[in-house]
Scaffold this motif. Structure first.
Motif, mmCIF file in Angstrom:
data_model
loop_
_atom_site.group_PDB
_atom_site.id
_atom_site.type_symbol
_atom_site.label_atom_id
_atom_site.label_comp_id
_atom_site.label_asym_id
_atom_site.label_seq_id
_atom_site.Cartn_x
_atom_site.Cartn_y
_atom_site.Cartn_z
ATOM 1 N N MET B 210 -22.787 31.210 15.399
ATOM 2 C CA MET B 210 -23.370 32.232 14.535
ATOM 3 C C MET B 210 -24.881 32.055 14.398
ATOM 4 O O MET B 210 -25.637 33.027 14.352
ATOM 5 N N ALA B 211 -25.332 30.798 14.332
ATOM 6 C CA ALA B 211 -26.774 30.554 14.237
ATOM 7 C C ALA B 211 -27.466 31.077 15.488
ATOM 8 O O ALA B 211 -28.493 31.778 15.409
ATOM 9 N N LEU B 212 -26.875 30.766 16.644
ATOM 10 C CA LEU B 212 -27.453 31.244 17.909
ATOM 11 C C LEU B 212 -27.457 32.774 17.946
ATOM 12 O O LEU B 212 -28.442 33.405 18.330
ATOM 13 N N ALA B 213 -26.326 33.359 17.505
ATOM 14 C CA ALA B 213 -26.220 34.818 17.515
ATOM 15 C C ALA B 213 -27.304 35.437 16.649
ATOM 16 O O ALA B 213 -27.929 36.424 17.029
ATOM 17 N N PHE B 214 -27.556 34.834 15.491
ATOM 18 C CA PHE B 214 -28.530 35.441 14.595
ATOM 19 C C PHE B 214 -29.931 35.427 15.190
ATOM 20 O O PHE B 214 -30.685 36.378 14.997
ATOM 21 N N VAL B 215 -30.260 34.370 15.940
ATOM 22 C CA VAL B 215 -31.579 34.339 16.576
ATOM 23 C C VAL B 215 -31.729 35.537 17.512
ATOM 24 O O VAL B 215 -32.728 36.267 17.475
#
Lengths: 225, 488
Positions: B210-215
């Motif tokens: 999710m962190a990667l997706a948000f970037v």
């Protein structure tokens, strides 16, 4: 992960992933427009096979529709349209010079490494054997972007743009066995409309600027002329 | 439910009507009529949501809650007033030969098409469809940016197409990653992108993915919001396209793209349990805010100047959503409304100003108060409002934002204050000579329709003096949805 422990279809998907990445590199280095469009069509064909095999492995038959869409759009419609356009604009034999080709290739290679690094948390999670193909699809997206940045011809930038779409589609197929159908159809529709609009734009650029070099699109700046 | 179908049906029918039948003399009035119908139906939806709570359509395809319904209403309203303005404005453009009938047909069809994509983006429950319709918004407006077919407008259109296309692809990658994370926790293949489903499962989704997706999502949709460093398309598209386009791009598109980011933030925050998403938004917001404020000083084209002001305000709103507390979020939601109303009013005025002076260059525009006082005053008051002077609504929302910043991040107050001062100076250094001073001889009065501007600025003034209880309740509900607690 040992390649030999995977089933044959999975091995084939991995090989196709490698070939898709290779075709991205080919496009990046290709200087002739007509060969570049052929390479783009080839990438679409590889994508079609990958989708087809994924559909058979996973048993999600709605992927077959996505595969058919890929075949129609990425292998026939868009490449044919681009071919028709370059012939009508009489630039099919033009050679585009690339500044610092070796540097760009090295940069693309490092983008692949970077993608593998970024995709680490995802690879750890995926249940599919094809998990490290997500890194490859990200690399295809980034190389498409590099192509848009490093080239000057409008046609090349469009090919780069469409190959980014290929990378995204590949990610959706290998990571999650395709998005929900309504989204897939929406994306395909957007790509179709974008391809048509790009065609319209080529003529406008040609009429107004007299060439398809995007270097000549340099009127708008922050300082008063 | 019927109201929602009608809301989407009106602009879609407008798209086909104008697209197939072509341009005729009363097309402008029909454009207005369709936009009014759309506005009325969104009003009905808004009242429904206010009375009965969120609406979920039977197929789970549409979902309307307190957060998107007020943007829906705002979009339909700005779409309507801009349509009222655009009728006479575009007739003038045809009269001076800048566009012909064939392009007017394209213009009206795409105007409605754009409204349609915006309304779908706001009302859909499916995060994938959200992406599809925001990309659709690029596709409908790209030919409008290059409507005048000058080398500059073609360049602006191409830049818009490529930069936004590349940017939005990153957002698709982010969406795929969200779907990937959701697939592990959500039962059912087709439900993995439904907002109502994801909301319940957000806590269980994998934090790394999710962190990667948000970037990716922030970079992607951030391009559309106009966040620095991917803002280059925005001033070009605003300055070279027809003025009604600038008004609805600034008033609608930027808000909707930011709406998408905030929706994803609402999923990422519980999944991560940290403030990563907020920090990223604060960083990008602050950067955009500062850079745009400085670039305001270098502008020579009046529309470019105000588009940098849009970047500045969007940066400020992103920053406010990034801070995250109830006060900052309430301020950000309010700022979205007042910025959108004020900026579209300013672009409408600037359209008339450009016709009066026959140019968009700041040094060609002089003494507006002499030539056409009504337009001159609108321009002066609008600029005061956008600069954040009291008693207008932007002052209120910026005040809320400042209060929230002092509470949570006191060390960020000085850069925020300096940024606002720089932006203020950037707007006012040019304003004075444009409004006052001696008008050059070739400046002449035009048939201006200033009523949309009066209505917009009146609303902004109203929101600055006293936020109506209804709206305050509404924004409070949205704040509760986004950060968990409200301020009322």
């Amino acid at each position: 992960m040992l390649i030999a422990t995977l089933s044959l279809p999975e091995q084939v998907v991995l090989m196709l992933a490698a070939l898709i990445l290779l075709s991205s590199f080919l496009m990046l280095a290709q200087v002739r427009l007509d060969s570049m469009i052929n390479t783009f069509a080839l990438q679409g064909l590889l994508l079609f096979f990958a989708t087809l095999i994924m559909a058979l492995i996973s048993g999600k038959y709605q992927l077959l529709i996505s595969a058919a869409l890929t075949l129609f759009l990425k292998v026939f419609f868009i490449p044919n349209k681009l071919r028709g356009l370059v012939v009508r604009l009489d630039i099919n034999r033009e050679i585009e010079s690339i500044t610092n080709p070796s540097l760009i290739m090295l940069f693309a290679a490092s983008l692949v490494l970077f993608s593998y690094y970024v995709a680490l948390p995802i690879r750890a999670l995926s249940l599919l054997a094809t998990r490290n193909t997500i890194a490859i699809s990200l690399a295809v997206v980034l190389i498409g972007m590099l192509m848009i940045i490093s080239r000057r011809k409008a046609v090349t930038q469009v090919v780069g743009f469409m190959s980014m779409e290929n990378g995204l589609f590949f990610a959706a197929v290998v990571a999650t066995c395709g998005m929900p159908m309504v989204v897939e159809l929406g994306i395909a529709f957007d790509v179709l409309v974008a391809a048509i609009l790009f065609g319209v734009f080529f003529f406008h650029i040609r009429t107004e600027i007299g060439s398809l070099d995007t270097d000549r699109l340099n009127h708008l700046t922050e300082v008063e002329k | 439910m019927i109201a929602l179908s009608l809301t989407l049906f009106f602009p879609l029918s407008g798209l086909f009507l104008f697209g197939f039948i072509g341009h005729w003399r009363s097309a402008g009035s029909i454009n207005v009529a369709i936009s009014i119908c759309t506005f009325v139906t969104t009003l009905i939806i808004a009242l429904d949501v206010f009375r009965y709570g969120p609406i979920l359509s039977p197929g789970k395809f549409f979902y309307i809650d307190a957060f998107n319904v007020y943007l829906l209403l705002l979009n339909a309203f700005v779409g309507m007033t801009t349509a009222i303005f655009s009728g006479r404005y575009m007739a003038h453009e045809v009269a001076i030969g800048r566009v012909d009938d064939k392009r007017m047909r394209l213009y009206y069809a795409m105007y409605q098409g754009f409204l349609f994509t915006m309304l779908v983006a706001l009302s859909t429950n499916n995060l994938g469809v959200l992406w599809v319709s925001i990309e659709g918004a690029t596709l409908t407006t790209v030919l409008l940016v290059s409507l005048y077919r000058t080398p500059e407008s073609i360049e602006a259109g191409w830049k818009y197409f490529i930069i936004c296309g590349v940017g939005i692809s990153q957002a698709l990658f982010g969406t795929i990653l969200v779907y990937f994370a959701a697939e592990k926790v959500v039962p059912g293949h087709d439900d993995g992108l439904l907002w109502t489903v994801l909301q319940d499962h957000a806590v269980k989704m994998d934090p790394g993915v999710m962190a990667l997706a948000f970037v990716f999502l922030l970079v992607g949709y951030g391009t559309k919001v106009g966040l620095v460093p991917l803002h280059n398309w925005l001033p070009d598209a605003h300055s070279e396209g027809p003025t009604p386009m600038s008004a609805i791009l600034s008033g609608l598109l930027l808000n909707v793209a930011l709406y998408a980011i905030v929706r994803f933030k609402m999923l990422v925050d519980p999944a991560l349990g940290t403030h990563l998403a907020g920090n990223l938004m604060m960083g990008f917001g602050m950067l955009s805010f500062s850079v745009a404020g400085l670039l305001l000083h270098r502008q020579y084209d009046v529309k470019r100047m105000f588009s940098y002001s849009s970047i500045e305000h969007m940066g400020l709103i992103t920053f406010a959503f990034g801070i995250g507390g109830p006060l900052a979020t309430f301020g950000a939601l309010l700022h979205m409304i007042v910025h959108s109303l004020t900026k579209s009013a300013i672009f409408i005025t600037v359209g008339h100003v450009a016709h009066i002076a026959g140019s968009q260059a700041i040094n060609q525009i002089r003494g507006l108060l002499h030539t056409q006082p009504f337009v001159g005053w609108g321009f002066l008051i609008g600029t005061c409002a956008i600069a954040g002077l009291p008693p207008f609504g932007i002052f209120t929302s910026e005040f809320l934002l400042f209060t929230a910043t002092i509470k949570s991040y006191p060390w960020l107050v000085p850069p925020l204050f300096i940024g606002l001062t720089v932006a203020f100076a950037g707007l006012f250094r040019n304003l004075q000579s444009m409004v006052f001073g001696e008008p050059p001889e070739n400046q002449k009065q035009v048939a201006a329709n200033m009523w949309p501007v009066v209505v917009h600025l009146g609303l902004v003034l109203w929101l600055g003096l006293a936020i109506p209880a209804l709206l305050a309740q509404w924004l409070n509900q949205a704040t509760i949805m986004i950060v968990g607690r409200g301020i009322l």
